[in-house]
Write a protein that holds these residues in place. Sequence first.
Motif, mmCIF file in Angstrom:
data_model
loop_
_atom_site.group_PDB
_atom_site.id
_atom_site.type_symbol
_atom_site.label_atom_id
_atom_site.label_comp_id
_atom_site.label_asym_id
_atom_site.label_seq_id
_atom_site.Cartn_x
_atom_site.Cartn_y
_atom_site.Cartn_z
ATOM 1 N N PRO A 145 0.811 -1.229 0.000
ATOM 2 C CA PRO A 145 0.000 0.000 0.000
ATOM 3 C C PRO A 145 0.843 1.279 0.000
ATOM 4 O O PRO A 145 0.376 2.328 -0.457
ATOM 5 N N LEU A 146 2.084 1.200 0.513
ATOM 6 C CA LEU A 146 2.945 2.383 0.568
ATOM 7 C C LEU A 146 3.473 2.782 -0.807
ATOM 8 O O LEU A 146 3.878 3.932 -1.002
ATOM 9 N N LEU A 147 3.452 1.854 -1.753
ATOM 10 C CA LEU A 147 4.055 2.117 -3.065
ATOM 11 C C LEU A 147 3.289 3.174 -3.856
ATOM 12 O O LEU A 147 3.834 3.763 -4.787
ATOM 13 N N ALA A 148 2.044 3.416 -3.467
ATOM 14 C CA ALA A 148 1.247 4.447 -4.158
ATOM 15 C C ALA A 148 1.871 5.826 -4.015
ATOM 16 O O ALA A 148 1.634 6.710 -4.849
ATOM 17 N N GLY A 149 2.684 6.021 -2.972
ATOM 18 C CA GLY A 149 3.326 7.314 -2.763
ATOM 19 C C GLY A 149 4.653 7.471 -3.470
ATOM 20 O O GLY A 149 5.342 8.477 -3.275
ATOM 21 N N PHE A 150 5.021 6.494 -4.305
ATOM 22 C CA PHE A 150 6.316 6.513 -4.974
ATOM 23 C C PHE A 150 6.144 6.224 -6.458
ATOM 24 O O PHE A 150 5.124 5.702 -6.892
ATOM 25 N N THR A 151 7.184 6.538 -7.217
ATOM 26 C CA THR A 151 7.297 6.092 -8.601
ATOM 27 C C THR A 151 8.241 4.902 -8.619
ATOM 28 O O THR A 151 9.380 4.992 -8.133
ATOM 29 N N LEU A 152 7.762 3.789 -9.125
ATOM 30 C CA LEU A 152 8.612 2.607 -9.201
ATOM 31 C C LEU A 152 9.714 2.812 -10.245
ATOM 32 O O LEU A 152 9.491 3.509 -11.240
ATOM 33 N N PRO A 153 10.904 2.212 -10.016
ATOM 34 C CA PRO A 153 11.261 1.317 -8.918
ATOM 35 C C PRO A 153 11.589 2.070 -7.638
ATOM 36 O O PRO A 153 11.851 3.281 -7.663
ATOM 37 N N VAL A 154 11.577 1.338 -6.518
ATOM 38 C CA VAL A 154 11.964 1.885 -5.223
ATOM 39 C C VAL A 154 13.014 0.962 -4.608
ATOM 40 O O VAL A 154 13.187 -0.177 -5.036
ATOM 41 N N VAL A 155 13.692 1.474 -3.600
ATOM 42 C CA VAL A 155 14.631 0.661 -2.824
ATOM 43 C C VAL A 155 13.924 0.224 -1.549
ATOM 44 O O VAL A 155 13.325 1.042 -0.850
ATOM 45 N N VAL A 156 13.985 -1.075 -1.257
ATOM 46 C CA VAL A 156 13.444 -1.587 0.003
ATOM 47 C C VAL A 156 14.603 -2.182 0.787
ATOM 48 O O VAL A 156 15.491 -2.829 0.217
ATOM 49 N N LYS A 157 14.613 -1.941 2.094
ATOM 50 C CA LYS A 157 15.757 -2.394 2.899
ATOM 51 C C LYS A 157 15.345 -2.555 4.358
ATOM 52 O O LYS A 157 14.431 -1.880 4.840
ATOM 53 N N PRO A 158 16.028 -3.440 5.078
ATOM 54 C CA PRO A 158 15.867 -3.495 6.531
ATOM 55 C C PRO A 158 16.527 -2.270 7.165
ATOM 56 O O PRO A 158 17.537 -1.764 6.659
ATOM 57 N N ALA A 159 15.983 -1.805 8.271
ATOM 58 C CA ALA A 159 16.548 -0.628 8.927
ATOM 59 C C ALA A 159 17.815 -0.956 9.700
ATOM 60 O O ALA A 159 18.602 -0.056 10.009
ATOM 61 N N ALA A 160 18.039 -2.231 10.024
ATOM 62 C CA ALA A 160 19.113 -2.559 10.964
ATOM 63 C C ALA A 160 19.933 -3.770 10.546
ATOM 64 O O ALA A 160 20.294 -4.590 11.376
ATOM 65 N N LEU A 161 20.232 -3.890 9.247
ATOM 66 C CA LEU A 161 21.161 -4.917 8.798
ATOM 67 C C LEU A 161 22.287 -4.249 8.016
ATOM 68 O O LEU A 161 22.087 -3.209 7.379
ATOM 69 N N SER A 162 23.457 -4.865 8.036
ATOM 70 C CA SER A 162 24.614 -4.319 7.345
ATOM 71 C C SER A 162 24.943 -5.169 6.116
ATOM 72 O O SER A 162 24.288 -6.172 5.839
#
Length: 405
Positions: A145-162
């Motif tokens: 549902p959050l993707l509606a606020g973006f133009t694809l492509p987007v970056v998705v990532k964990p907040a706390a992994l290296s």
Amino acid sequence: MPNLVMVMPYKAYLGKARAEGFRITAIWDAAEATRLFGADAPAYLKEVESLAESLWLVDFTDRAAYAEAIRAAVRETGARHVWHVGSEESMQLAYEVADKLGAAVNSPHSVFLLNDKLAMRTLLRDKGISTVRFATADRWQDVEPLLAGFTLPVVVKPAALSASRGTRLLTDPAELPAWGDELAALAYSGPLLVEEYLRGPEFSVETMTVRGEHHVIGVTRKLLGPLPHFVERGHLFGEPETAETREVAALAVELLDAVGYQCGPAHTEVILTADGPRIVESQARLGGDKIPDIIRHARGFDVKRAMFAALAGRTSLPEPDGSVGHIAYFSFPTGVLRKVTGLEQARALDYVDTLSFPFAPGDVLPETVSSKTRHGFVILTGSEDAGQAQARADHVRSLIEVEVR
């Protein structure tokens, strides 16, 4: 010589610390050492023990035992400082305990703001620095549902992994379940970030902070491998100083000021977009991927020793001119390794300092989805510029042939 309790001090740090006037009490987790060094972990820890004043082993995931180990080490040694410049995953608690003991090199809040990707994004948004559109979710199932606020492509990532683990370019919502499987394989269940996709050349800024003053060691150009995973295929240190690289470096310093960072190394990743530089992320440690080694080859500067000089309040910086340091990573076809040739021919080249291919026939060459799953590397010396360094790396790659099934 003042006593210093260090969590996860790599063995290369211990002699550097003594040269700058510190005695080190080391705290390590045997399981973490195994994750980093595999079957060599016991020998590695034995060498750490021989180089340090003493070695304490504790399970970093046992928060109570980990905290007590730090407190006990400080009590027994009278250490002035507790310092953790290793993996981010175990860093925060060390600073929280050290802060209560009055022995923290940096405040736990400043370290949290640098290492946690969501905290850093929120801080930058609130201060109007390097604004990047982002959204957060608690579960990957909540991302669509959050993707509606973006133009694809987007970056998705964990907040706390290296190490780029779990970070990918999402071009279609149908890819979300595969990303969910990747997160599950990493046993990650923390906050997630959705960010606008930043386009442009990518750099990292290597800095050393001394008593709250941030010094730029240099700018490293990052060479990315194929998408959707953001895994570097190489790093080039010695990027020429231009108006653009000065702007990139200044942005990293602005971030360090904003978080109140006081002492030690930081590694800040920046993309130079058409709208100016934008921060990707930062860490309260030296750059990984052997960036300190290519700095040494390019400038003759020991950044590992420099961080202990910084702790002692002394500033040391490299000469502005020199050669280009380059580390290039290998990525071969995946599968069970049958045969490899060309390694010794490549190692014999006069500009090859180190070549690592940690596989033998029968081993599996995995898909490269993070920095932990690359197929080896070569460190090159004496290149006059980035073009020559990359041409040499390509030549090394062309010499190595692998057969897999």
